[in-house]
Structures are given as structure tokens and as C-alpha cells.
Design an enzyme around this catalytic site. Structure first.
Site, PDB file in Angstrom:
ATOM      1  N   THR A 280       5.778 -25.934 -37.378  1.00  0.00           N
ATOM      2  CA  THR A 280       7.181 -26.159 -37.749  1.00  0.00           C
ATOM      3  C   THR A 280       8.083 -25.927 -36.547  1.00  0.00           C
ATOM      4  OG1 THR A 280       7.087 -23.914 -38.651  1.00  0.00           O
ATOM      5  CG2 THR A 280       7.077 -25.726 -40.226  1.00  0.00           C
TER       6      THR A 280
ATOM      7  N   HIS B  76      -2.320 -24.219 -46.576  1.00  0.00           N
ATOM      8  CA  HIS B  76      -1.709 -24.229 -45.242  1.00  0.00           C
ATOM      9  C   HIS B  76      -2.704 -24.273 -44.102  1.00  0.00           C
ATOM     10  CE1 HIS B  76       2.482 -23.258 -46.478  1.00  0.00           C
ATOM     11  NE2 HIS B  76       1.862 -22.706 -47.501  1.00  0.00           N
TER      12      HIS B  76
ATOM     13  N   LYS C  29      -4.744 -22.738 -31.102  1.00  0.00           N
ATOM     14  CA  LYS C  29      -3.456 -23.222 -30.593  1.00  0.00           C
ATOM     15  C   LYS C  29      -3.513 -23.464 -29.069  1.00  0.00           C
ATOM     16  CE  LYS C  29      -0.874 -20.731 -34.219  1.00  0.00           C
ATOM     17  NZ  LYS C  29      -0.050 -21.702 -34.970  1.00  0.00           N
TER      18      LYS C  29
END
Ligand code: 73E
Length: 831
Positions: A678, A374, A573
Site C-alpha cells: 500500500t 493478505h 521484500k
């Protein structure tokens, strides 16, 4: 078999067996029975919490019936099952989903309303099951929903943490953590299985001896024992009776306490051991995309893996098959490297306990496991120091050395004399101390390795696992792009949009076959449909605005553009880039004349997300967002042109309110760092457009919805290495707009500038996440968003056609791909 009811008596049984609710009266009867007996309360003593619990019990009873039927069917059909091993299952609330999937939503709603309750109030009583950090845990939750909904026989295995992810409060702009007491009022959605108790050992020593057949036998003994107790959570499928199982393990002491000490009057130390055992499953590690190397974490991993394998093997043994058929009955998916010890544990059980030859055992092991990676972030890759590992799991350490030896011999044969290749692919890293590289062990122990979006799956082949492609060839490595369940993330979170879509599709079949969303594309330019679409977005924005008013005391205008970034706070992020952009916007608006201000697109910038408790930079970013929020929202020059909101304690339930309300959401990771993402899928599925980098699943979303329906910006993954190199070895000038932003921060307008020193210097020195490099491109993309949002019709049509093309991102599709190409399992229908 011995425990079954005699055939002659089964009629009696069947007569009284629990059935589905025929109508709301039957529900009410059950509801009242649960209030009066299960809860021991009365009509004079039944608040929303009691009503939630009683209603849940009534629904849960039905799930258990379907659960039993499913398990019986799967056992008699005797087909291959998948076991999804994940340290995290971020389930959120269960009640609404259970009502939907059991088909009792209307009955329950009317049933409780007759009794004076509002269903929404009852739903609000349920605490989130927050046994996960972020995307990885939520993916596991979507996957088990899809496995049940598509009728695959499959179980999830995880840990029953007493405390899930911490609660976040904001005090003086800073994150403050509080424990998540989610089990205070008992949990109606779990079934304790006190009869399923498994002994798990830690520490101790190994020895070997030669048995009567002249075979060398290894034993591991003399360690500390704890017990694993099973708690089962039924996982109902949507539009099917299939109800699968999520089995969560809790740790308990083997003996309640030390009787010798107890009898000697030393009460305190007699219970000490029992308290120690319980700490194993006490708390979820709150780190996302970060490895901390704590012994307790390795204990959690072994405890959970050993209990799960013991359970799986017990089930397999009931079929009386030879061991070589194990992989025909069992597929095990490793959700990241966290369960990698399962590879070693299965080899240990087969060789040490069951007497299977090493090579045959290893063939069974590698045919059973699949490994999903991941993340490529180096700080997230698990590496256990050998001394720690050896002490806790001495026999496993020996087996790892053995696995490594055989593997390196195989590599040596294929690439003779390439000493450096051997060093690079060895499971043992030759550092001081030596380290066990868990990802390498997972690759070597599995038959398939997959990434979670196309770019990510390519990147692992060319970077972190490059040498393994050389060794095994490319076929062992594949891609399965993540997905999300449309049941929770469309129908439950946004019922009105789901209803509107159903009115055009002709049914709710799109919730099972998300490609049917295509049918709304012809209405993208239909003014009436657009109006209905926009009205629903506005309704969802008003719902979020009410939440913001309540929790933050801030008034936001529902006609403003809602710009949302909610996810774990992490430098990669780039929430820092977002807030720097907000400051730039603030400074720009302040410089405008009254006439010029008329052209500004009003915006509400919404942030949310938790920082790992020990992550200083992430915590500083939260502080800056809150500081900017205070200044901007109070500035009379700005009014409704810009509002900044930090929503505390972002979790699944808040996501269900926030996501349907966004016009634009930001997925702006440095290219190559976000494996998939997601929430990007969730936002688009709810009619929000994306402002994003060319990273993770953003790329495939672009391909599906079309370049016109997404705002992309920034450098590509292929340029990242060069750019970082430049920062390290030459003077790269700071982006001029960013420079102004830094000057503003340093001027003290957002409070003590020293607080933000590290945030600024991380950009001005090495800028590892390329904030400066992408800043101009980011501002340009934002400008385009401002312009385009003014054209309401075009915006609506883009939103509609984006949704129409999101079919690919259903987790049902992802599960079909896993089932077909990794697990080799087939659906089983219950009728
Ligand atoms: O990009 C996301 C991805 O969508 C990725 O960062 C996340 O997994 C999601 C689902 O595939 C993820 N979480 C972790 N690694 N990748 C992680 C690592 C260690 C501890 C907890 C979580």
C-alpha cells in the site's frame, strides 16, 4: 429508555449542549479550561505537552458530540452495520486528522499561536498509536477512516495493547528493540468505558446433558475468567459529521485479588492472578507476515473476538429481532485469519447458549462473515496445534470438529471417493500433532473470501485455496484491491501539493472523490505548473534532509535523486537486493575517472524499516545497510554522488515525512509474494515514481498510470516456480555483477565478512527469493532511472500524470466495493 431526561427538561439540556467552536476565542476558552481543570495546571506551568493535551481535549470534546449524534442516528435508523475485526490498527497520530475532519484546523492553529505556541510543536508531542506491524494494520486504519468518511455505519474492533510495535534504535549498526510506552501521558483520544465489562473464559472442561425437552445441551465451565474493558476511539469522517467508533479491548482481572490469600497475609500471590490477566492485552506481537504459534497469541485472539461478539450480540438483542435476521443487521469482516475464532464463537453462542438448531445457526454464521486474505507466504499461515487449542478452548475444539465433519460430508457428496481431496481440504491437518488450519476454517465459515490485489486474488484461487474453488465454485472468491486514505496520505502529509492540486481542480473535493485528480492531467506539460510541482517536491526533500541531518548526522543534497525503500524488513521484500545494488553502484563509481563522474546522477539511497526481533536474516540486512552507509558516506572519492541512509524507527509519522520526499521508491518483492503493498500507492500519490517488480498492486498502478510512468523489472510470478526448481536441482551460475558485490563484501571493506555469510549463502545456495535471477534486470532498470532523472521536464510531467491517474487507489473506493459486494450495507447521512 429509563435513563433518559424527561421531555419537559430537555430544553434546559439543549440550551447548554456542547456546540461547534464558533471562533478561535471559543477554542481558547476551552483550551484554557482544560489546562486549568483537566490538567490542573496554570499559565505558569503549561509546556508544549500540556498544550497538546489541552488542545486535544478541546477537539476531542467536539468529536464526542458528533460521535454521540452518529451513534444515536445509526441506532434509530436501525440499519445493517459492518464490524471490522482486526488485531492491528496502525493509526499513527490523531490530532492533525481530528482537526482536519472536525474542520477546526485554522481555529486551533491561530488559537494556540495567540497563546505563544506553534501548532507544529504541539503535533510533535503526540506519540504514534502504533498498534500494528505494517501494511495490514495500516490498511485497517485507512479503512475505518473511509467507512466514516463515506457515511457507512461501521465499527472497528481491536485490542488496546499497552505496548504497540517496539521502538527501533540502531546500535553499532544493529537493530535494538525498546518498549513503546505510548500510554505514559494518558491518551486524550480514547474514552474508557468502565461500564462495559465482559467476562471471558479460558481453559475449563465441557460436558453435555439432556434437558427437559429431550435436547442435548453442551456446557463449557470451570475455566479461568478475565474481564474485557472497552476503550472507545472516535473515528471522525472527513467532510461529514459521521463519527464512527473504534472499540479496543483491554484485559482486567475479574477480582482485584484473591481475598482469601490477602487476608492470610500472602499479599504477593494475591495479586499474581490479576497481573496474569493483564498480560493478555499487554503487547502487540511484533511479527509481520509470520506466524509464531504462541499460546498467548491465541488467548489474545479469543479474548478480543469473544468480547467483540458479545458486544455485537448485545446490540442486536436490543432490536428484539429473531436470530435469522442477524445477518440482515450485522456484517463482520475478518482481517486475515487472526479473528477466525469468531466463526466458532458465534456458532457456540447460537447453539449452546441461545438454543438455535445447528443448521440454522450455521446459515446465520456463514451469511455474517467475510474473510480477507493478505498473504500467501506459507510461514504466515496460522495453524494451531490441536492439543494447545483443546486445552485453551475445549468447547471450540469440539465445534470445529463438528463443522469439519459436516463440511467433509458435503465435499464427499460432491466428489465421492476423492479421499485425497478430503485430506487436502480438512480443517484438521493430519500431522503430529494435528493442526487446526485457520484459513480453511475462515473460508468455510464465510460467504465471501477476498484477496487484496488482482494478482494476489488470482494466486489464492490457483494455489493455497485451489481445492476450495473446486468445492465452492469460483464465485465465493473475489478481489478487492487495497486503497489508502487521501486525507492522511496526501492532504496531511503533503499540504502544499494538496493545495496546488486544489488550485487546478477548483476545490478540495478530490479528497472525497479521488478520481477528480484527473483534472490536473492537462497541466502535466505546463511549465509553470511543473515548476510549482517541482518546488514542492524540493521543499519536501529539504524537510526530509533536515530530519536525516538531525537523526543520522548525514548531509544530503536535495538535488540528488532520493531513492527510498521503507517497509518491514523481510527477505521476500528484498532489501538485500537493494543494498547489493547500492554496493554495485559504489564500486562502479569508484572505478570512474573524474571526467566520467560528471555524468553520474547523484543519489541518496534511503532505507527504513523494522525487523521482527527474532528474524536473524532481516537483522543481518539492517546491519549490512548500516555498514555500507558508514563506508560510502565517508569515502572522499564518492562525495555527493552517493549517500546511504538508514532511518531508524520507521513508523506512520516518519512515513508522513519520508513519502512526500521521494523521487523513486522501491517495491521489489519476488513476483507473487507481496499480496498488494500500500505504500506503493502512497508514494505515487505524492508524485514519486516507482521502481518495482510485476507484483501486488504494482500491476494495477501500472495499468492506471501507464507503463511510461513506472520502472518495472524482473521475472514474472508465472516463472518463479520453475526458477526455484532450477536452483534446487541444477547449478545456476551466480549473476556476474552480484558476484563482484559478494567479493567486495567478502574482502572485508564493510567490516567482518563473517557477519554476512548467511546473507550471501542464501543467494548462492537456493536463492529462494531469486535475487540473482533478477539482479541484472534490476540494474538495468536503475540505469534507466539515472538517465531519465536528468531530464527534469519529462520527469515532472511523468510525476504529474502519474498522480492524475491515482484516483482508483482511494480506500473510499475499496470500502464502496466491500459495502456493495460483501457487506450489503448502505451509507446513512446524518441530516
Ligand atoms: O502486501 C501486504 C498488504 O498490502 C501484506 O504483506 C500485508 O497486508 C497488506 C494489506 O493488505 C500482510 N500482513 C500480514 N499478512 N499480509 C500479516 C500476517 C501476520 C501477522 C501480521 C501481518
Amino acid at each position: 429508555i429509563e435513563a433518559s431526561i424527561p421531555s419537559a427538561s430537555r430544553q434546559v439540556w439543549q440550551k447548554f449542549a456542547l456546540k461547534e467552536f464558533a471562533d478561535k476565542e471559543e477554542f481558547q476558552q476551552e483550551f484554557i479550561r482544560h489546562v486549568e481543570t483537566t490538567l490542573a495546571r496554570s499559565m505558569y506551568n503549561c509546556d508544549d505537552l500540556a498544550a497538546y493535551q489541552a488542545a486535544s481535549q478541546a477537539i476531542r470534546d467536539r468529536l464526542i458530540v458528533a460521535w454521540n449524534k452518529t451513534q444515536q442516528k445509526h441506532t434509530t435508523k436501525d440499519r445493517k452495520r459492518v464490524y471490522y475485526l482486526s488485531l492491528e490498527f496502525l493509526m499513527g497520530r490523531a490530532m492533525d486528522n481530528a482537526m482536519l475532519n472536525a474542520g477546526v484546523k485554522d481555529i486551533t492553529k491561530q488559537g494556540v499561536e495567540d497563546l505563544g505556541f506553534k501548532i507544529e510543536d504541539l503535533l510533535e508531542q503526540e506519540p504514534d498509536a502504533a498498534l500494528g506491524n505494517g501494511g495490514l494494520g495500516r490498511l485497517a486504519a485507512c479503512f475505518i477512516d473511509s467507512i466514516a468518511s463515506t457515511n457507512y455505519p461501521g465499527w472497528g474492533y481491536g485490542l488496546r495493547y499497552q505496548y504497540g510495535i517496539f521502538k527501533q534504535r540502531i546500535v553499532d549498526g544493529y537493530q535494538v528493540e525498546a518498549p513503546d510506552y505510548w500510554l505514559t501521558f494518558s491518551n486524550p483520544w480514547e474514552i474508557p468505558r468502565y461500564e462495559i465489562q465482559i467476562d471471558i473464559m479460558f481453559y475449563g472442561y465441557t460436558r453435555k446433558y439432556t434437558n427437559d425437552d429431550g435436547k442435548v445441551v453442551h456446557v463449557w465451565e470451570g475455566g479461568e475468567q478475565v474481564q474485557a474493558v472497552a476503550y472507545d476511539v472516535p473515528v471522525p469522517g472527513y467532510g461529514t459529521e459521521t463519527t464512527n467508533n473504534l472499540r479496543l479491548w483491554a484485559s482486567k482481572p475479574t477480582r482485584e485479588f484473591d481475598f482469601e490469600k490477602f487476608n492470610a497475609g500472602d499479599y504477593e500471590s494475591s495479586v499474581r492472578e490479576s497481573q496474569k490477566a493483564e498480560t493478555i492485552s499487554a503487547v502487540l506481537y511484533p511479527n509481520d507476515n509470520f506466524y509464531s504459534g504462541k499460546e498467548l497469541r491465541l488467548k489474545q485472539q479469543y479474548f478480543w473476538v469473544a468480547a467483540s461478539l458479545n458486544d455485537i450480540i448485545r446490540r442486536f438483542k436490543k432490536t428484539h429481532r429473531p436470530w435469522k435476521e442477524f445477518p440482515d443487521q450485522v456484517a463482520i469482516q475478518l482481517n486475515d485469519t487472526h479473528p477466525t475464532l469468531a466463526v466458532v464463537e458465534l456458532q457456540r453462542i447460537l447453539v449452546d447458549m441461545e438454543g438455535v438448531e445447528w443448521d440454522e445457526a450455521w446459515k446465520i454464521v456463514t451469511s455474517t462473515f467475510g474473510y480477507t486474505n493478505h498473504t500467501v507466504l506459507p510461514e504466515a499461515l496460522e495453524k494451531w496445534p490441536v492439543p494447545l487449542f483443546q486445552n485453551l478452548l475445549p468447547r471450540h475444539m469440539e465445534i470445529i470438529y463438528e463443522i469439519n465433519l459436516f463440511f467433509l460430508q458435503q465435499v464427499e457428496k460432491l466428489f465421492p471417493k476423492d479421499r485425497d481431496l478430503l485430506r487436502r481440504v480438512s480443517i484438521i491437518e493430519e500431522s503430529t500433532p494435528q493442526q487446526v488450519r485457520m484459513a480453511f476454517l475462515a473460508i468455510i465459515g464465510s460467504h465471501k473470501v477476498n484477496g487484496v490485489a488482482e494478482l494476489h486474488s488470482e494466486l489464492i484461487k490457483t494455489t493455497i485455496f485451489k481445492d476450495f474453488v473446486t468445492v465452492y465454485g469460483p464465485d465465493k472468491f473475489m478481489n478487492v484491491t487495497n486503497g489508502i486514505t487521501p486525507r492522511r496520505w496526501l492532504h496531511q502529509a503533503n499540504p502544499q501539493l494538496s493545495d496546488l492540486i486544489a488550485s487546478k481542480v477548483g476545490s478540495y473535493d478530490f479528497l472525497k472523490d479521488l478520481n477528480l485528480l484527473k483534472k490536473i492531467e492537462p497541466f502535466a506539460h505546463d511549465p509553470k505548473f511543473q515548476d510549482e510541482w517541482v518546488a514542492i517536491k524540493k521543499f519536501n526533500k529539504a524537510r526530509l534532509a533536515a530530519h536525516i541531518k538531525q537523526s543520522n548526522g548525514i548531509d544530503v543534497d536535495v538535488n540528488a535523486l532520493f531513492d527510498v525503500q521503507v517497509k518491514r524488513i523481510h527477505e521476500y521484500k528484498r532489501q538485500q537486493m537493494n543494498i547489493f545494488g547500492v554496493i554495485h553502484r559504489y564500486l562502479s563509481i569508484k572505478a570512474l575517472t573524474a571526467a566520467q563522474k560528471k555524468d553520474v546522477t547523484p543519489r541518496v539511497c534511503i532505507f527504513g524499516g523494522k525487523s521482527a526481533p527474532g528474524y536473524y536474516m532481516a537483522k543481518t540486512i539492517i546491519k549490512l545497510i548500516n555498514a555500507v552507509s558508514e563506508v560510502v558516506n565517508a569515502d572522499a572519492d564518492i562525495g555527493d554522488l552517493l549517500k546511504v541512509v538508514f532511518i531508524a524507527d520507521y513508523n506512520v509519522s516518519k512515513a508522513e515525512i519520508i513519502i512526500p520526499a521521494s523521487d523513486i521508491s522501491q517495491h521489489i518483492s519476488t513476483a507473487g509474494t507481496e499480496a498488494s503493498g500500500t505504500s506503493n500507492m502512497k508514494f505515487v500519490l505524492n508524485g514519486g515514481l516507482i521502481l518495482g517488480t510485476v507484483d501486488g498492486a504494482n500491476i494495477e498502478i501500472t495499468r492506471e498510470v501507464g507503463e511510461n510512468n513506472i520502472f518495472l523489472f524482473g521475472h514474472l510470478a508465472e516463472s518463479v516456480e520453475d526458477l526455484r526448481h532450477k536452483h534446487r536441482f541444477s547449478d545456476v551460475p551466480l549473476d556476474p555483477n552480484l558476484e563482484k558485490v559478494f567479493e567486495a563484501i567478502e574482502s572485508g571493506i564493510f567490516g567482518d565478512a563473517n557477519i554476512y555469510g548467511s546473507l550471501i549463502s542464501s543467494v548462492t545456495s537456493s536463492d529462494y527469493y531469486l535475487v540473482s535471477d533478477d539482479f541484472q534486470s534490476y540494474l538495468d532498470a536503475q540505469k534507466l532511472v539515472d538517465q531519465d532523472f536528468k531530464n527534469k521536464d519529462t520527469w515532472a510531467s511523468r510525476s504529474i500524470s502519474a498522480v492524475a491517474n491515482m484516483g482508483f487507489f482511494s480506500s473510499d473506493r475499496a470500502i464502496d466495493e466491500y459495502a456493495e459486494s460483501i457487506w450489503n450495507i448502505e451509507p446513512i447521512s446524518l441530516d
